[in-house]
Design an enzyme around this catalytic site. Structure first.
Site, PDB file in Angstrom:
ATOM      1  N   HIS A 109       0.822  -1.226   0.000  1.00  0.00           N
ATOM      2  CA  HIS A 109       0.000   0.000   0.000  1.00  0.00           C
ATOM      3  C   HIS A 109       0.847   1.263   0.000  1.00  0.00           C
ATOM      4  O   HIS A 109       0.340   2.358   0.284  1.00  0.00           O
ATOM      5  CB  HIS A 109      -0.952   0.010   1.202  1.00  0.00           C
ATOM      6  CG  HIS A 109      -2.039  -1.002   1.099  1.00  0.00           C
ATOM      7  ND1 HIS A 109      -2.840  -1.341   2.157  1.00  0.00           N
ATOM      8  CD2 HIS A 109      -2.458  -1.763   0.057  1.00  0.00           C
ATOM      9  CE1 HIS A 109      -3.704  -2.269   1.765  1.00  0.00           C
ATOM     10  NE2 HIS A 109      -3.494  -2.540   0.507  1.00  0.00           N
ATOM     11  N   CYS A 136       7.617  18.706  -8.790  1.00  0.00           N
ATOM     12  CA  CYS A 136       8.285  17.391  -8.816  1.00  0.00           C
ATOM     13  C   CYS A 136       9.745  17.588  -9.200  1.00  0.00           C
ATOM     14  O   CYS A 136      10.048  18.354 -10.123  1.00  0.00           O
ATOM     15  CB  CYS A 136       7.576  16.510  -9.839  1.00  0.00           C
ATOM     16  SG  CYS A 136       8.499  15.057 -10.317  1.00  0.00           S
TER      17      CYS A 136
HETATM   18  N1  APR Z   1      -2.815  -6.336  18.440  1.00  0.00           N
HETATM   19  C1  APR Z   1      -3.281  -7.157  17.428  1.00  0.00           C
HETATM   20  N2  APR Z   1      -4.323  -6.825  16.609  1.00  0.00           N
HETATM   21  C2  APR Z   1      -4.910  -5.639  16.826  1.00  0.00           C
HETATM   22  C3  APR Z   1      -4.497  -4.744  17.856  1.00  0.00           C
HETATM   23  C4  APR Z   1      -3.399  -5.148  18.679  1.00  0.00           C
HETATM   24  N3  APR Z   1      -2.928  -4.369  19.672  1.00  0.00           N
HETATM   25  N4  APR Z   1      -5.313  -3.640  17.827  1.00  0.00           N
HETATM   26  C5  APR Z   1      -6.205  -3.850  16.823  1.00  0.00           C
HETATM   27  N5  APR Z   1      -5.970  -5.055  16.237  1.00  0.00           N
HETATM   28  C6  APR Z   1      -6.682  -5.654  15.097  1.00  0.00           C
HETATM   29  C7  APR Z   1      -8.162  -5.326  15.058  1.00  0.00           C
HETATM   30  O1  APR Z   1      -8.913  -6.275  15.795  1.00  0.00           O
HETATM   31  C8  APR Z   1      -8.467  -5.398  13.562  1.00  0.00           C
HETATM   32  O2  APR Z   1      -8.828  -6.733  13.212  1.00  0.00           O
HETATM   33  O3  APR Z   1      -6.125  -5.109  13.928  1.00  0.00           O
HETATM   34  C9  APR Z   1      -7.116  -5.057  12.905  1.00  0.00           C
HETATM   35  C10 APR Z   1      -7.060  -3.668  12.265  1.00  0.00           C
HETATM   36  O4  APR Z   1      -7.955  -3.665  11.186  1.00  0.00           O
HETATM   37  P1  APR Z   1      -8.135  -2.356  10.270  1.00  0.00           P
HETATM   38  O5  APR Z   1      -8.270  -1.174  11.127  1.00  0.00           O
HETATM   39  O6  APR Z   1      -9.230  -2.686   9.313  1.00  0.00           O
HETATM   40  O7  APR Z   1      -6.724  -2.211   9.507  1.00  0.00           O
HETATM   41  P2  APR Z   1      -6.152  -3.052   8.262  1.00  0.00           P
HETATM   42  O8  APR Z   1      -6.729  -4.424   8.236  1.00  0.00           O
HETATM   43  O9  APR Z   1      -4.693  -2.922   8.289  1.00  0.00           O
HETATM   44  O10 APR Z   1      -6.766  -2.209   7.021  1.00  0.00           O
HETATM   45  C11 APR Z   1      -6.444  -2.665   5.724  1.00  0.00           C
HETATM   46  O11 APR Z   1      -7.545  -0.773   4.747  1.00  0.00           O
HETATM   47  O12 APR Z   1      -7.991   1.373   5.233  1.00  0.00           O
HETATM   48  C12 APR Z   1      -7.281   0.582   4.386  1.00  0.00           C
HETATM   49  O13 APR Z   1      -5.244   0.909   3.206  1.00  0.00           O
HETATM   50  C13 APR Z   1      -5.786   0.819   4.485  1.00  0.00           C
HETATM   51  O14 APR Z   1      -3.982  -0.782   4.760  1.00  0.00           O
HETATM   52  C14 APR Z   1      -5.279  -0.445   5.188  1.00  0.00           C
HETATM   53  C15 APR Z   1      -6.314  -1.480   4.790  1.00  0.00           C
END
Ligand code: APR
Length: 236
Positions: A109, A136
């Site tokens: 990403h 740029c």
């Molecule tokens: N330890 C482990 N897991 C955790 C913790 C922690 N301390 N805190 C939160 N989580 C988990 C949550 O339960 C959730 O399942 O991390 C996950 C975070 O999920 P999202 O917020 O949806 O993030 P992510 O999955 O990385 O998003 C994917 O979406 O918004 C776009 O481009 C952006 O890269 C991102 C993509």
């Protein structure tokens, strides 16, 4: 525990939560405070570039001084000590894997510490605020500089490299991701299809939890070092 040879690790925002960075979809997450259509789509950038610049400039500032945590460090240790291959495919743009010492990384990403010229596609390391009047360094044209981050509706980076790693892995580990965003959320199925063992390390069951053969739920700084130590204890 089986002795593995080739490990692919997918990481998400949950890995960096205990370093003090917000996740996206938790109740006080980034998408609870911002509409992703305004700040993380090409359409939003065309509609209101300064809103997008403010959003990423603030995230860049929020990330300054943030340190990798025990989970990042455990993954760097795994890469160093594991006799086989370890590749980390990260959805995170925060640079904390590198700060912890990981090297074999795929930033699917993009990266916050990099800028992209939307006019000529040149990339350059970038740590300052971005704005519309910046030119740029490659094409010298102002108005096209944007964060080198993959927005919704855009193709993630290095999908061929990721597919190649998934097609030969024997262990797939997913850490700190909710399983809401594709293609990353589909990697577990690809790994399973070629017979790899699949593990979810997450605070709580993700959207795709049922697709994994093994689950360890808890804070990343606890479950990741413990799992890495287990892996290294059998592969020594
Ligand atoms: N330890 C482990 N897991 C955790 C913790 C922690 N301390 N805190 C939160 N989580 C988990 C949550 O339960 C959730 O399942 O991390 C996950 C975070 O999920 P999202 O917020 O949806 O993030 P992510 O999955 O990385 O998003 C994917 O979406 O918004 C776009 O481009 C952006 O890269 C991102 C993509």
């Amino acid at each position: 525990m089986t002795v593995y040879q080739r490990i692919v690790i997918l990481t998400g925002a949950g890995l960096s939560a205990e370093s003090g960075l917000s996740t996206f979809r938790d109740k006080d997450g980034i998408w609870a405070r911002y509409d992703y259509r305004d700040v993380a789509t090409p359409e939003g950038f065309a509609r209101n570039p300064s809103l997008v610049y403010d959003f990423y400039n603030q995230r860049r500032r929020d990330g300054m001084g943030v340190q990798p945590n025990a989970a990042h460090r455990a993954l760097a240790k795994l890469e160093d000590a594991f006799p086989g291959d370890v590749v980390i495919v990260t959805q995170n743009i925060d640079g904390l894997h590198e700060a912890a010492g990981s090297r074999n990384l795929i930033h699917m990403h993009g990266q916050m510490a990099q800028a992209l010229c939307a006019l000529c596609n040149a990339r350059s390391p970038w740590v300052e605020d971005l704005s519309a009047d910046l030119a740029c360094s490659a094409c010298a044209t102002p108005g096209g500089m944007r964060p080198d981050v993959v927005w919704f509706g855009e193709m993630p980076y290095d999908l061929d490299q990721i597919a190649a790693a998934l097609s030969s892995c024997d262990l797939f580990i997913s850490i700190g991701t909710s399983g809401n965003v594709y293609p990353a959320a589909g990697f577990v199925a690809a790994a399973r299809d070629i017979g790899a063992h699949t593990v979810e390390l997450n605070l709580e069951p993700s959207e795709g939890a049922s697709l994994f053969a093994e689950h360890v739920h808890g804070p990343a700084t606890e479950v990741v070092p413990a799992y890495v130590d287990k892996l290294l204890s059998v592969s020594a």
